[in-house]
Design a protein around this motif. Structure first.
Motif, mmCIF file in Angstrom:
data_model
loop_
_atom_site.group_PDB
_atom_site.id
_atom_site.type_symbol
_atom_site.label_atom_id
_atom_site.label_comp_id
_atom_site.label_asym_id
_atom_site.label_seq_id
_atom_site.Cartn_x
_atom_site.Cartn_y
_atom_site.Cartn_z
ATOM 1 N N ASP A 41 -3.628 -17.284 8.767
ATOM 2 C CA ASP A 41 -2.694 -16.660 7.768
ATOM 3 C C ASP A 41 -3.235 -16.611 6.675
ATOM 4 O O ASP A 41 -2.852 -15.683 5.845
ATOM 5 C CB ASP A 41 -1.580 -17.918 7.803
ATOM 6 C CG ASP A 41 -0.839 -18.127 8.963
ATOM 7 O OD1 ASP A 41 -0.430 -17.154 9.743
ATOM 8 O OD2 ASP A 41 -0.326 -19.352 9.585
ATOM 9 N N ILE A 42 -4.244 -17.411 6.268
ATOM 10 C CA ILE A 42 -5.173 -17.478 5.050
ATOM 11 C C ILE A 42 -5.761 -16.086 4.805
ATOM 12 O O ILE A 42 -5.723 -15.324 3.908
ATOM 13 C CB ILE A 42 -5.927 -18.595 4.599
ATOM 14 C CG1 ILE A 42 -4.830 -19.635 4.382
ATOM 15 C CG2 ILE A 42 -6.678 -18.140 3.467
ATOM 16 C CD1 ILE A 42 -5.669 -21.044 4.560
ATOM 17 N N LEU A 43 -6.338 -15.933 6.230
ATOM 18 C CA LEU A 43 -7.143 -14.477 6.157
ATOM 19 C C LEU A 43 -6.215 -13.296 5.870
ATOM 20 O O LEU A 43 -6.674 -12.325 5.508
ATOM 21 C CB LEU A 43 -7.800 -14.576 7.319
ATOM 22 C CG LEU A 43 -9.178 -15.559 7.507
ATOM 23 C CD1 LEU A 43 -9.699 -15.624 9.056
ATOM 24 C CD2 LEU A 43 -10.174 -15.414 6.410
ATOM 25 N N ALA A 44 -5.320 -13.354 6.747
ATOM 26 C CA ALA A 44 -4.065 -12.384 6.619
ATOM 27 C C ALA A 44 -3.606 -12.254 4.953
ATOM 28 O O ALA A 44 -3.483 -11.027 4.616
ATOM 29 C CB ALA A 44 -2.865 -12.488 7.231
ATOM 30 N N ALA A 45 -3.516 -13.279 4.234
ATOM 31 C CA ALA A 45 -3.183 -13.261 3.030
ATOM 32 C C ALA A 45 -4.416 -12.555 1.882
ATOM 33 O O ALA A 45 -3.876 -11.661 1.228
ATOM 34 C CB ALA A 45 -2.789 -14.436 2.580
ATOM 35 N N LEU A 46 -5.547 -12.774 2.523
ATOM 36 C CA LEU A 46 -6.683 -11.887 1.689
ATOM 37 C C LEU A 46 -6.745 -10.446 2.191
ATOM 38 O O LEU A 46 -6.876 -9.577 1.275
ATOM 39 C CB LEU A 46 -8.072 -12.788 1.877
ATOM 40 C CG LEU A 46 -8.263 -13.990 1.631
ATOM 41 C CD1 LEU A 46 -9.399 -14.651 2.195
ATOM 42 C CD2 LEU A 46 -8.440 -13.986 0.035
ATOM 43 N N GLU A 47 -6.435 -10.259 3.404
ATOM 44 C CA GLU A 47 -6.191 -9.067 3.952
ATOM 45 C C GLU A 47 -5.380 -7.953 3.044
ATOM 46 O O GLU A 47 -5.280 -6.930 2.636
ATOM 47 C CB GLU A 47 -6.200 -8.808 5.518
ATOM 48 C CG GLU A 47 -6.094 -7.456 5.885
ATOM 49 C CD GLU A 47 -6.069 -7.393 7.410
ATOM 50 O OE1 GLU A 47 -5.903 -6.355 8.095
ATOM 51 O OE2 GLU A 47 -6.019 -8.470 8.112
ATOM 52 N N PHE A 48 -3.883 -8.658 3.101
ATOM 53 C CA PHE A 48 -3.128 -8.104 2.233
ATOM 54 C C PHE A 48 -3.180 -7.925 0.984
ATOM 55 O O PHE A 48 -2.944 -6.814 0.283
ATOM 56 C CB PHE A 48 -1.842 -9.095 2.411
ATOM 57 C CG PHE A 48 -0.581 -8.659 1.601
ATOM 58 C CD1 PHE A 48 0.479 -7.550 2.350
ATOM 59 C CD2 PHE A 48 -0.408 -8.964 0.157
ATOM 60 C CE1 PHE A 48 1.424 -7.281 1.448
ATOM 61 C CE2 PHE A 48 0.529 -8.383 -0.493
ATOM 62 C CZ PHE A 48 1.673 -7.405 0.051
ATOM 63 N N ALA A 49 -3.939 -8.759 0.046
ATOM 64 C CA ALA A 49 -4.329 -8.691 -1.040
ATOM 65 C C ALA A 49 -5.308 -7.460 -1.261
ATOM 66 O O ALA A 49 -5.055 -6.479 -2.347
ATOM 67 C CB ALA A 49 -4.857 -9.620 -1.768
ATOM 68 N N ALA A 50 -6.229 -7.312 -0.398
ATOM 69 C CA ALA A 50 -7.241 -6.355 -0.326
ATOM 70 C C ALA A 50 -6.830 -5.109 -0.360
ATOM 71 O O ALA A 50 -6.761 -4.033 -0.878
ATOM 72 C CB ALA A 50 -8.337 -6.623 0.783
ATOM 73 N N ALA A 51 -5.609 -4.784 0.609
ATOM 74 C CA ALA A 51 -4.815 -3.704 0.853
ATOM 75 C C ALA A 51 -4.103 -3.194 -0.487
ATOM 76 O O ALA A 51 -4.029 -2.085 -0.623
ATOM 77 C CB ALA A 51 -4.180 -3.692 2.202
ATOM 78 N N ALA A 52 -3.367 -4.182 -0.871
ATOM 79 C CA ALA A 52 -2.643 -3.948 -2.105
ATOM 80 C C ALA A 52 -3.328 -3.433 -3.188
ATOM 81 O O ALA A 52 -2.952 -2.632 -4.006
ATOM 82 C CB ALA A 52 -1.891 -5.228 -2.517
ATOM 83 N N MET A 53 -4.592 -3.898 -3.439
ATOM 84 C CA MET A 53 -5.476 -3.342 -4.367
ATOM 85 C C MET A 53 -5.962 -2.068 -4.375
ATOM 86 O O MET A 53 -6.235 -1.227 -5.125
ATOM 87 C CB MET A 53 -6.693 -4.270 -4.552
ATOM 88 C CG MET A 53 -6.358 -5.490 -5.250
ATOM 89 S SD MET A 53 -5.509 -5.581 -6.751
ATOM 90 C CE MET A 53 -4.045 -5.739 -6.386
ATOM 91 N N GLN A 54 -5.718 -1.530 -2.933
ATOM 92 C CA GLN A 54 -6.090 0.016 -2.765
ATOM 93 C C GLN A 54 -5.109 0.726 -3.015
ATOM 94 O O GLN A 54 -5.383 2.069 -3.292
ATOM 95 C CB GLN A 54 -6.576 0.191 -1.154
ATOM 96 C CG GLN A 54 -7.599 -0.620 -0.753
ATOM 97 C CD GLN A 54 -9.059 0.071 -1.413
ATOM 98 O OE1 GLN A 54 -9.156 1.293 -1.590
ATOM 99 N NE2 GLN A 54 -9.941 -1.115 -1.837
ATOM 100 N N GLU A 55 -3.917 0.533 -3.212
ATOM 101 C CA GLU A 55 -2.787 1.192 -3.679
ATOM 102 C C GLU A 55 -2.952 1.838 -5.055
ATOM 103 O O GLU A 55 -3.156 0.903 -5.794
ATOM 104 C CB GLU A 55 -1.511 0.681 -3.186
ATOM 105 C CG GLU A 55 -1.104 0.341 -1.867
ATOM 106 C CD GLU A 55 0.180 -0.205 -1.701
ATOM 107 O OE1 GLU A 55 1.089 -0.388 -2.427
ATOM 108 O OE2 GLU A 55 0.385 -0.916 -0.594
ATOM 109 N N ARG A 56 -2.475 2.928 -5.342
ATOM 110 C CA ARG A 56 -2.637 3.517 -6.849
ATOM 111 C C ARG A 56 -1.400 4.013 -7.128
ATOM 112 O O ARG A 56 -0.822 4.793 -6.316
ATOM 113 C CB ARG A 56 -3.627 4.408 -6.958
ATOM 114 C CG ARG A 56 -5.216 3.863 -6.579
ATOM 115 C CD ARG A 56 -6.216 4.726 -6.778
ATOM 116 N NE ARG A 56 -7.206 4.060 -6.018
ATOM 117 C CZ ARG A 56 -8.567 4.115 -6.440
ATOM 118 N NH1 ARG A 56 -8.799 4.743 -7.145
ATOM 119 N NH2 ARG A 56 -9.341 3.206 -5.825
#
Length: 64
Positions: A41-56
């Motif tokens: 779950d924690i790793l998924a939260a990190l993955e979600f945050a990384a993906a969100a930072m890719q959005e422009r």
């Protein structure tokens, strides 16, 4: 939770988990605080945050 992204089937927000990690807490410490979460779950939260930072978001051009 006001539309904030949450960890699967919980009321724990992604930002709560990320905030703890940003404050220097370890994954194990976060898991101690939220015993119903799993390491994945924690790793998924990190993955979600990384993906969100890719959005422009690009502003629309204003007509002249």
């Amino acid at each position: 939770m006001g539309g904030l992204p949450c960890i699967r089937d919980t009321r724990v927000t992604v930002s709560a988990v990320l905030g703890q990690l940003a404050a220097g807490r370890t994954l194990d410490q976060v898991l101690d605080d939220y015993p119903y979460l799993e390491r994945a779950d924690i790793l998924a939260a990190l993955e979600f945050a990384a993906a969100a930072m890719q959005e422009r978001e690009l502003p629309l051009a204003h007509p002249a």
